[in-house]
Design an enzyme around this catalytic site. Structure first.
Site, PDB file in Angstrom:
ATOM      1  N   ASP A  81       0.845  -1.197   0.000  1.00  0.00           N
ATOM      2  CA  ASP A  81       0.000   0.000   0.000  1.00  0.00           C
ATOM      3  C   ASP A  81       0.886   1.254   0.000  1.00  0.00           C
ATOM      4  O   ASP A  81       1.624   1.487   0.955  1.00  0.00           O
ATOM      5  CB  ASP A  81      -0.890  -0.030   1.258  1.00  0.00           C
ATOM      6  N   HIS A  97      -9.908  -1.212  -7.535  1.00  0.00           N
ATOM      7  CA  HIS A  97      -9.602  -0.015  -6.729  1.00  0.00           C
ATOM      8  C   HIS A  97      -8.615   0.922  -7.426  1.00  0.00           C
ATOM      9  O   HIS A  97      -8.812   2.134  -7.429  1.00  0.00           O
ATOM     10  CB  HIS A  97      -9.048  -0.474  -5.376  1.00  0.00           C
TER      11      HIS A  97
HETATM   12  C1  HEM Z   1      -4.029   2.602  -4.375  1.00  0.00           C
HETATM   13  C2  HEM Z   1      -5.593  -0.085  -0.690  1.00  0.00           C
HETATM   14  C3  HEM Z   1      -8.707   3.398   0.542  1.00  0.00           C
HETATM   15  C4  HEM Z   1      -6.946   6.174  -2.975  1.00  0.00           C
HETATM   16  C5  HEM Z   1      -4.195   1.570  -3.493  1.00  0.00           C
HETATM   17  C6  HEM Z   1      -3.493   0.316  -3.546  1.00  0.00           C
HETATM   18  C7  HEM Z   1      -3.918  -0.412  -2.512  1.00  0.00           C
HETATM   19  C8  HEM Z   1      -4.905   0.357  -1.800  1.00  0.00           C
HETATM   20  C9  HEM Z   1      -3.464  -1.812  -2.130  1.00  0.00           C
HETATM   21  C10 HEM Z   1      -2.475  -0.101  -4.608  1.00  0.00           C
HETATM   22  C11 HEM Z   1      -1.078   0.254  -4.238  1.00  0.00           C
HETATM   23  C12 HEM Z   1      -0.786   1.706  -4.200  1.00  0.00           C
HETATM   24  O1  HEM Z   1      -0.648   2.373  -5.232  1.00  0.00           O
HETATM   25  O2  HEM Z   1      -0.707   2.233  -3.085  1.00  0.00           O
HETATM   26  C13 HEM Z   1      -6.581   0.632  -0.045  1.00  0.00           C
HETATM   27  C14 HEM Z   1      -7.335   0.142   1.087  1.00  0.00           C
HETATM   28  C15 HEM Z   1      -8.205   1.112   1.428  1.00  0.00           C
HETATM   29  C16 HEM Z   1      -8.001   2.222   0.514  1.00  0.00           C
HETATM   30  C17 HEM Z   1      -7.143  -1.219   1.726  1.00  0.00           C
HETATM   31  C18 HEM Z   1      -9.233   1.132   2.510  1.00  0.00           C
HETATM   32  C19 HEM Z   1      -9.137   0.366   3.605  1.00  0.00           C
HETATM   33  C20 HEM Z   1      -8.506   4.454  -0.304  1.00  0.00           C
HETATM   34  C21 HEM Z   1      -9.225   5.693  -0.265  1.00  0.00           C
HETATM   35  C22 HEM Z   1      -8.724   6.478  -1.254  1.00  0.00           C
HETATM   36  C23 HEM Z   1      -7.694   5.719  -1.920  1.00  0.00           C
HETATM   37  C24 HEM Z   1     -10.318   6.053   0.748  1.00  0.00           C
HETATM   38  C25 HEM Z   1      -9.113   7.883  -1.651  1.00  0.00           C
HETATM   39  C26 HEM Z   1     -10.329   8.364  -1.614  1.00  0.00           C
HETATM   40  C27 HEM Z   1      -5.998   5.452  -3.635  1.00  0.00           C
HETATM   41  C28 HEM Z   1      -5.223   5.965  -4.738  1.00  0.00           C
HETATM   42  C29 HEM Z   1      -4.389   4.926  -5.162  1.00  0.00           C
HETATM   43  C30 HEM Z   1      -4.677   3.805  -4.286  1.00  0.00           C
HETATM   44  C31 HEM Z   1      -5.287   7.367  -5.316  1.00  0.00           C
HETATM   45  C32 HEM Z   1      -3.398   4.946  -6.300  1.00  0.00           C
HETATM   46  C33 HEM Z   1      -4.056   4.362  -7.533  1.00  0.00           C
HETATM   47  C34 HEM Z   1      -3.117   4.359  -8.709  1.00  0.00           C
HETATM   48  O3  HEM Z   1      -2.846   5.453  -9.210  1.00  0.00           O
HETATM   49  O4  HEM Z   1      -2.645   3.285  -9.097  1.00  0.00           O
HETATM   50  N1  HEM Z   1      -5.056   1.569  -2.415  1.00  0.00           N
HETATM   51  N2  HEM Z   1      -7.012   1.887  -0.361  1.00  0.00           N
HETATM   52  N3  HEM Z   1      -7.599   4.497  -1.331  1.00  0.00           N
HETATM   53  N4  HEM Z   1      -5.647   4.156  -3.392  1.00  0.00           N
HETATM   54 FE1  HEM Z   1      -6.365   2.998  -1.920  1.00  0.00          FE
END
Ligand code: HEM
Length: 435
Positions: A246, A344
Site C-alpha cells: 500500500d 480499486h
Molecule cells: C491505491 C488499498 C482506501 C486512494 C491503493 C493500492 C492499494 C490500496 C493496495 C495499490 C497500491 C498503491 O498504489 O498504493 C486501499 C485500502 C483502502 C483504501 C485497503 C481502505 C481500507 C482508499 C481511499 C482512497 C484511496 C479512501 C481515496 C479516496 C488510492 C489511490 C491509489 C490507491 C489514489 C493509487 C491508484 C493508482 O494510481 O494506481 N489503495 N485503499 N484508497 N488508493 Fe487505496
C-alpha cells in the site's frame, strides 16, 4: 557520531564498527540495511518550509489526537488557539530535537492554560519547555515528528469563519459512510509519528499537557506499520492488514507531481506551503476478505498481492513488478480488461480524475474486538493534498459508487485539517492567521 547513539545502549566503539549491547555491528558500507535502520532513529530536522511528518518516510508508530478548544466565546477561543499553536510549535521542536527527559513536571500540569502572554487564570506558565516524561527515559528521538493541524470547527469557534480557506470546506456526506461523530472532526489535531511506541506515546502526552485546560482531547487514533528493525528492506513499500502493498503509486516526495499534489500554492497566505490532511478511519472486514483466494484479492485491487505488480504487467519472471506502469486499456484473451472496471486502482488513478493526485500516508490500526468478537482493525487513511475538493472528495465519491473493495471495508470516521507551513523563524505555526 552515529545517528541514534544512546538508543538501546548503542554506542560508537573503537575502529569502524559499532556496538549494540554486546553485539558488534559491521561497518555501514557493508550493512546498508543497518544504515537505514539507524537513520530512521535519528532526530528529524525540519526543512524550514513545510512541517515534518508529511513527505518523510512514515515511522512505525502513530498517535493521532484531535482536540477541541474549551473556550466558549470567540475572543477567548482565539487567544487560546494562538497560545496552543505557540506551545505546540516550541514543544514539538524541543521534542523532535530529542529532549529525552523531564522538561515538564511529573504528575500533571495545573488546570488553566497558557495565553499568548503567558498565563490565563490559574494557568500554566509553560511555553516550549517540553521534554519527554520518564516513560521515554533512555530512548532517543526515534525519528519523532510532530505535525499540527487546524480544523474548520476550530476557526469557527475562534470567530475566524471568514478566514476558513476554501479547501478546508467540510467533507460532504458520501455514499456508504457510516461515520461515528465522536471519532471524527476536531478543532485541532496533532499527528505524532515515531519509530518507537514509547516515544510516540510520551511525545503525544507531553503535547497534550502543554495545552491542558485550553483544549480537551476529542479522539485518539493509534496506528502502526512494520518497524524498520523487523523489515528485510525498511525502504520497501509497507503492507496493510489486508496484505496488500500500500503506497506504490504515491507521488514521489520531491517530485514536481508531489509538489503540485500536496502543497497549497494559492489560497490565504497563512496556508501557502501548507497542505490539507484528510483522515478516514476505515474498518476492514477481515473475516470476509480472508475467505477470498489470493487471485480474487488481486482482482479487487487490480494488483498482484505477492509483488504488487498491476494485473496488466507481465509475470515477474518476464520483468513485471511493483513499478511496472498500470495499463488500463490492456485486455485478456477473453476480451475483459486485465484491471477490472471496478478495481480499486482504476477508480482511484489520477488519470481518471483530471490528473489530480494525493499523498497517502496512512497507518494500520487494531482496536481490539467488536461486540460480535470480530476484529475492529483496518486502515487509518491519512492523505495530504493541496485541495480535497478536487482530490479526495471526487475520488472517494467514485470509489463509494463502485469500488470492488467496498464489500470489505467500512468508513467509520472522518476529519479534515489545515496543516500550515513551517513557522517563521522565532515564530509559531499559523502565526499569520492570528495576526
Ligand atoms: C491505491 C488499498 C482506501 C486512494 C491503493 C493500492 C492499494 C490500496 C493496495 C495499490 C497500491 C498503491 O498504489 O498504493 C486501499 C485500502 C483502502 C483504501 C485497503 C481502505 C481500507 C482508499 C481511499 C482512497 C484511496 C479512501 C481515496 C479516496 C488510492 C489511490 C491509489 C490507491 C489514489 C493509487 C491508484 C493508482 O494510481 O494506481 N489503495 N485503499 N484508497 N488508493 Fe487505496
Amino acid at each position: 557520531m552515529l545517528a541514534g547513539a544512546g538508543l538501546f545502549g548503542l554506542g560508537a566503539g573503537a575502529g569502524t564498527g559499532v556496538t549494540v549491547g554486546t553485539q558488534r555491528l559491521v561497518p555501514e558500507r557493508a550493512d546498508p540495511v543497518g544504515a537505514v535502520r539507524r537513520a530512521v532513529l535519528a532526530p528529524v530536522a525540519g526543512d524550514g518550509v513545510h512541517q515534518p511528518g508529511i513527505a518523510a518516510r512514515a515511522p512505525a508508530h502513530l498517535v493521532f489526537t484531535a482536540y477541541d478548544l474549551t473556550a466558549t466565546d470567540p475572543v477567548a477561543a482565539r487567544a487560546a488557539l494562538g497560545a496552543v499553536l505557540r506551545a505546540w510549535t516550541d514543544g514539538g521542536q524541543t521534542l523532535m530535537r530529542g529532549a529525552s527527559q523531564g522538561g515538564l513536571p511529573q504528575g500533571g500540569l495545573p488546570q488553566g492554560g497558557v495565553s499568548q502572554g503567558g498565563v490565563v487564570g490559574s494557568g500554566v506558565v509553560r511555553s516550549g519547555a517540553a521534554g519527554m516524561g520518564r516513560e521515554a527515559a533512555g530512548l532517543g528521538p526515534a525519528g519523532l515528528t510532530v505535525t499540527v493541524g487546524i480544523g474548520a470547527a476550530g476557526l469557527r469557534r475562534a470567530g475566524l469563519d471568514a478566514r476558513i480557506p476554501g479547501p478546508l470546506a467540510d467533507i460532504p456526506a458520501l455514499p456508504g459512510d457510516r461515520l461515528e461523530a465522536a471519532r471524527g472532526g476536531g478543532d485541532l489535531a496533532v499527528q505524532v509519528c515515531a519509530e518507537d511506541p514509547m516515544v510516540a506515546f510520551a511525545a503525544a502526552r507531553q503535547l497534550g499537557r502543554l495545552a491542558a485546560g485550553l483544549v480537551r482531547p476529542r479522539w485518539v487514533q493509534r496506528g502502526f506499520q512494520r518497524t524498520a528493525a523487523a523489515a528485510a528492506d525498511p525502504t520497501a513499500t509497507p503492507r496493510n492488514l489486508m496484505g496488500q502493498l500500500d503506497g506504490t503509486n504515491n507521488p514521489r516526495p520531491g517530485s514536481a507531481q508531489f509538489d503540485l499534489a500536496v502543497w497549497a500554492a494559492g489560497g490565504p497566505a497563512w496556508m501557502r506551503g501548507g497542505t490539507y490532511l484528510v483522515c478516514r478511519r476505515i474498518r476492514m472486514l477481515l473475516e470476509s476478505w480472508e475467505r477470498l483466494t489470493e487471485d480474487a484479492r488481486g482482482e479487487v485491487v487490480g494488483r498482484r498481492i505477492d509483488d504488487g505488480a498491476p494485473l496488466s504487467a507481465p509475470p515477474a519472471a518476464a520483468g513485471g513488478g511493483e513499478d511496472t506502469a498500470s495499463d488500463f486499456a490492456a485486455r485478456g484473451p477473453d476480451g475483459r480488461p486485465l484491471i477490472a472496471d471496478n478495481a480499486h486502482i482504476r477508480l482511484s488513478n489520477p488519470q481518471f480524475h483530471g490528473g489530480v493526485a494525493m499523498f497517502r500516508r496512512g497507518y494500520s490500526y487494531d482496536d481490539g474486538l467488536d461486540a460480535a468478537g470480530e476484529p475492529d482493525a483496518g486502515l487509518f487513511f491519512l492523505a495530504f493534498q493541496a485541495d480535497p475538493r478536487t482530490s479526495f472528495v471526487p475520488v472517494q465519491r467514485t470509489l463509494a459508487a463502485s469500488d470492488a473493495l467496498n464489500t470489505f471495508i467500512r468508513h467509520t470516521a472522518s476529519a479534515l485539517f489545515a496543516v500550515p507551513p513551517a513557522p517563521p523563524a522565532g515564530g509559531y505555526l499559523g502565526q499569520s492567521l492570528l495576526e
